[in-house]
Design a protein around this motif. Structure first.
Motif, mmCIF file in Angstrom:
data_model
loop_
_atom_site.group_PDB
_atom_site.id
_atom_site.type_symbol
_atom_site.label_atom_id
_atom_site.label_comp_id
_atom_site.label_asym_id
_atom_site.label_seq_id
_atom_site.Cartn_x
_atom_site.Cartn_y
_atom_site.Cartn_z
ATOM 1 N N ASP A 116 62.195 54.766 73.350
ATOM 2 C CA ASP A 116 60.804 55.220 73.443
ATOM 3 C C ASP A 116 60.403 55.416 74.901
ATOM 4 N N GLU A 117 59.542 56.398 75.119
ATOM 5 C CA GLU A 117 59.013 56.647 76.458
ATOM 6 C C GLU A 117 57.608 56.057 76.582
ATOM 7 N N VAL A 118 57.369 55.444 77.734
ATOM 8 C CA VAL A 118 56.075 54.824 78.015
ATOM 9 C C VAL A 118 55.545 55.399 79.317
ATOM 10 N N ILE A 119 54.342 55.927 79.275
ATOM 11 C CA ILE A 119 53.742 56.535 80.461
ATOM 12 C C ILE A 119 52.907 55.498 81.207
ATOM 13 N N CYS A 120 53.169 55.364 82.503
ATOM 14 C CA CYS A 120 52.402 54.489 83.391
ATOM 15 C C CYS A 120 51.859 55.307 84.549
ATOM 16 N N PHE A 121 50.742 54.870 85.074
ATOM 17 C CA PHE A 121 50.123 55.518 86.227
ATOM 18 C C PHE A 121 50.424 54.685 87.462
ATOM 19 N N ASP A 122 51.163 55.260 88.410
ATOM 20 C CA ASP A 122 51.519 54.557 89.641
ATOM 21 C C ASP A 122 50.512 54.849 90.751
ATOM 22 N N PRO A 123 50.129 53.850 91.536
ATOM 23 C CA PRO A 123 50.622 52.477 91.561
ATOM 24 C C PRO A 123 50.240 51.732 90.273
ATOM 25 N N GLN A 339 54.533 42.169 106.763
ATOM 26 C CA GLN A 339 55.275 41.041 107.330
ATOM 27 C C GLN A 339 54.822 40.776 108.760
ATOM 28 N N TRP A 340 54.683 41.842 109.537
ATOM 29 C CA TRP A 340 54.207 41.706 110.919
ATOM 30 C C TRP A 340 52.794 41.137 110.938
ATOM 31 N N LEU A 341 51.943 41.647 110.066
ATOM 32 C CA LEU A 341 50.545 41.221 110.026
ATOM 33 C C LEU A 341 50.442 39.726 109.741
ATOM 34 N N THR A 342 51.282 39.246 108.851
ATOM 35 C CA THR A 342 51.255 37.825 108.499
ATOM 36 C C THR A 342 51.738 36.961 109.654
ATOM 37 N N LYS A 343 52.838 37.379 110.256
ATOM 38 C CA LYS A 343 53.447 36.572 111.315
ATOM 39 C C LYS A 343 52.664 36.641 112.621
ATOM 40 N N GLU A 344 52.217 37.833 113.001
ATOM 41 C CA GLU A 344 51.627 38.028 114.323
ATOM 42 C C GLU A 344 50.095 37.968 114.342
ATOM 43 N N ALA A 345 49.478 38.446 113.263
ATOM 44 C CA ALA A 345 48.008 38.469 113.243
ATOM 45 C C ALA A 345 47.421 37.347 112.406
ATOM 46 N N GLY A 346 48.251 36.720 111.594
ATOM 47 C CA GLY A 346 47.767 35.580 110.812
ATOM 48 C C GLY A 346 46.949 35.945 109.597
ATOM 49 N N VAL A 347 47.210 37.132 109.031
ATOM 50 C CA VAL A 347 46.534 37.552 107.789
ATOM 51 C C VAL A 347 47.594 38.140 106.857
ATOM 52 N N ALA A 348 47.656 37.649 105.638
ATOM 53 C CA ALA A 348 48.636 38.142 104.666
ATOM 54 C C ALA A 348 47.988 39.162 103.743
ATOM 55 N N ALA A 349 48.685 40.279 103.534
ATOM 56 C CA ALA A 349 48.223 41.352 102.653
ATOM 57 C C ALA A 349 49.391 41.799 101.783
ATOM 58 N N ILE A 350 49.128 42.723 100.874
ATOM 59 C CA ILE A 350 50.165 43.261 99.984
ATOM 60 C C ILE A 350 50.386 44.734 100.303
ATOM 61 N N PRO A 351 51.642 45.167 100.483
ATOM 62 C CA PRO A 351 51.925 46.589 100.692
ATOM 63 C C PRO A 351 51.806 47.360 99.384
ATOM 64 N N LEU A 352 51.220 48.543 99.423
ATOM 65 C CA LEU A 352 50.985 49.278 98.183
ATOM 66 C C LEU A 352 52.255 49.878 97.591
ATOM 67 N N SER A 353 53.249 50.102 98.400
ATOM 68 C CA SER A 353 54.463 50.749 97.903
ATOM 69 C C SER A 353 55.169 49.933 96.831
ATOM 70 N N VAL A 354 54.953 48.600 96.805
ATOM 71 C CA VAL A 354 55.640 47.767 95.817
ATOM 72 C C VAL A 354 55.120 48.030 94.407
ATOM 73 N N PHE A 355 53.997 48.703 94.281
ATOM 74 C CA PHE A 355 53.456 49.041 92.968
ATOM 75 C C PHE A 355 53.969 50.392 92.467
ATOM 76 N N CYS A 356 54.870 51.006 93.203
ATOM 77 C CA CYS A 356 55.346 52.349 92.871
ATOM 78 C C CYS A 356 56.868 52.377 92.785
ATOM 79 N N ALA A 357 57.377 53.168 91.843
ATOM 80 C CA ALA A 357 58.827 53.329 91.735
ATOM 81 C C ALA A 357 59.325 54.382 92.717
ATOM 82 N N ASP A 358 58.559 55.448 92.884
ATOM 83 C CA ASP A 358 58.937 56.511 93.822
ATOM 84 C C ASP A 358 58.460 56.166 95.225
ATOM 85 N N PRO A 359 59.024 56.797 96.230
ATOM 86 C CA PRO A 359 58.577 56.540 97.605
ATOM 87 C C PRO A 359 57.071 56.747 97.744
#
Length: 386
Positions: A116-123, A339-359
């Motif tokens: 079966d095919e399942v359609i998702c909206f990325d991110p 990663q840089w932001l967490t280590k050097e600036a002291g604020v952790a965030a999430i990169p949006l690309s991890v929510f996507c299969a394509d670049p």
């Protein structure tokens, strides 16, 4: 006989530890302000906690019914009727689950067959695709483009095929902080009318919606709700993500199949927590009614505090997330930048690309504002120095 350890062949060979766990661990290692993982740094309502203690002390500590305690299912049905003009059958159409993630997994497992095919909206949220893959389904993706992340309905219709079984939607949308409009539900129905296609609607942020017309639920659409599973989360609503109590509303025939999975996945959900939540829904409905204003105030405080930064803040119409474009600060890809932001600036965030299969070439990060005001101001101070 060999003493070598047996190593099972992985059913999910491309998956490792989630980015949320990674970034929270990195934040802890570097003593960074954690705006990555989506959980509040404040507690939920004191009265709700008191009701939990009451039910524990009263002996409600054994298995709950598989579908959820009666009082909670009835309260959910009444709340649904109040909000969306449709009252589901509490016995046949409401199922309490161990958080929304279990509801999503049970729904996908119940509906998706091999091929079966399942359609998702990325991110898209990271739990959808693994569940689809484990069920033998094939993920078909439609990319939502920043800054508005609107569905392309022409592309959607072109993606539909005889194998399409399920469409997974999410509104308010994590991570883009956008919301679906009534016109989107109308377009979805027009596209799938006449096809054997189901809808899984992830609405865990239903009460954290800032759009003028409010939250549009699949349950408010008379035709779509006849083939849909709507998933909600008490953890998001009551700032108690660790309680892991969610629920889903679906027609009786769909609920029956979902429950077959649920009963062998978790069977039953924390009994005293269910009873406490039932009490809360009945006694304190103003809590969820006031939630948009509660989080709008935090969103606006954070945006104003970031006005001196070089981050470009995208609109946030729902959820407790902000997207920020860091193009003016760095040429790093989003994972490296976080990663840089967490280590050097002291604020952790999430990169949006991890929510996507394509670049995903855009320089966007997700920041969580479900935090105390002091936390947000401290984070903004650090981000303003970049």
């Amino acid at each position: 006989m060999s003493n070598n350890a047996l190593i099972p062949q992985s059913k999910l060979p491309n998956l490792g530890t989630t980015i949320f766990t990674q970034m929270s661990a990195l934040a802890q290692e570097h003593n960074a302000i954690n705006l990555s993982q989506g959980f509040p740094d404040f507690d939920g309502p004191a009265w709700l906690q008191e009701r939990l203690a009451y039910h524990v002390a009263s002996g409600a500590n054994q298995y709950a019914p598989m579908t959820g305690v009666q009082a909670l299912r009835e309260a959910i049905a009444d709340k649904t009727a109040e909000l969306y003009g449709y009252k589901p059958d509490a016995n046949r159409e409401v199922t309490v689950t161990a958080g929304a993630t279990e509801a999503l997994y049970a729904a996908i497992t119940a509906l998706v067959r091999p091929g079966d095919e399942v359609i998702c909206f990325d991110p898209s949220y990271d739990s959808y695709a693994p569940a689809i893959e484990l069920s033998g389904g094939v993920v078909k993706r439609i990319a939502l483009q920043p800054p508005h992340f609107r569905p392309d309905w022409q592309a959607f219709e072109q993606l539909l095929s005889a194998r399409t079984r399920l469409v997974v939607i999410n509104t308010p949308h994590n991570p883009s902080a956008t919301v679906w409009e009534k016109a989107d539900f109308a377009a979805l129905w027009q596209a799938i009318d006449g096809r054997e296609v189901y809808v899984l609607s992830d609405e865990v942020y239903e009460h954290i919606c800032f759009a003028k017309e409010g939250h549009n639920s699949v349950l408010a659409h008379p035709q779509l709700r006849e083939r849909a599973i709507a998933v909600s989360s008490f953890g998001k609503t009551y700032h108690m993500t660790g309680w892991k109590v969610g629920y889903c509303v679906a027609p009786a025939a769909i609920s029956a199949e979902l429950r077959k999975v649920h009963q062998y996945l978790t069977f039953a959900v924390n009994t005293p927590a269910q009873l406490a939540l039932a009490d809360m829904l009945r006694a304190e409905p103003e809590h969820y009614r006031a939630l948009p204003e509660f989080y709008r105030a935090r969103r606006d405080l954070f945006i104003n505090a970031l006005s001196a930064s070089r981050l470009e803040i995208l609109p946030s119409e729902g959820t407790y997330f902000l997207l920020a474009d860091y193009s003016a600060i760095s040429d790093l890809d989003d994972v490296s930048f976080c990663q840089w932001l967490t280590k050097e600036a002291g604020v952790a965030a999430i990169p949006l690309s991890v929510f996507c299969a394509d670049p995903f070439p855009h320089k966007l990060i997700r920041l969580c504002f479900a935090k105390q005001e002091a936390t947000l101001l401290a984070a903004a101070e650090r981000l303003n120095q970049l």
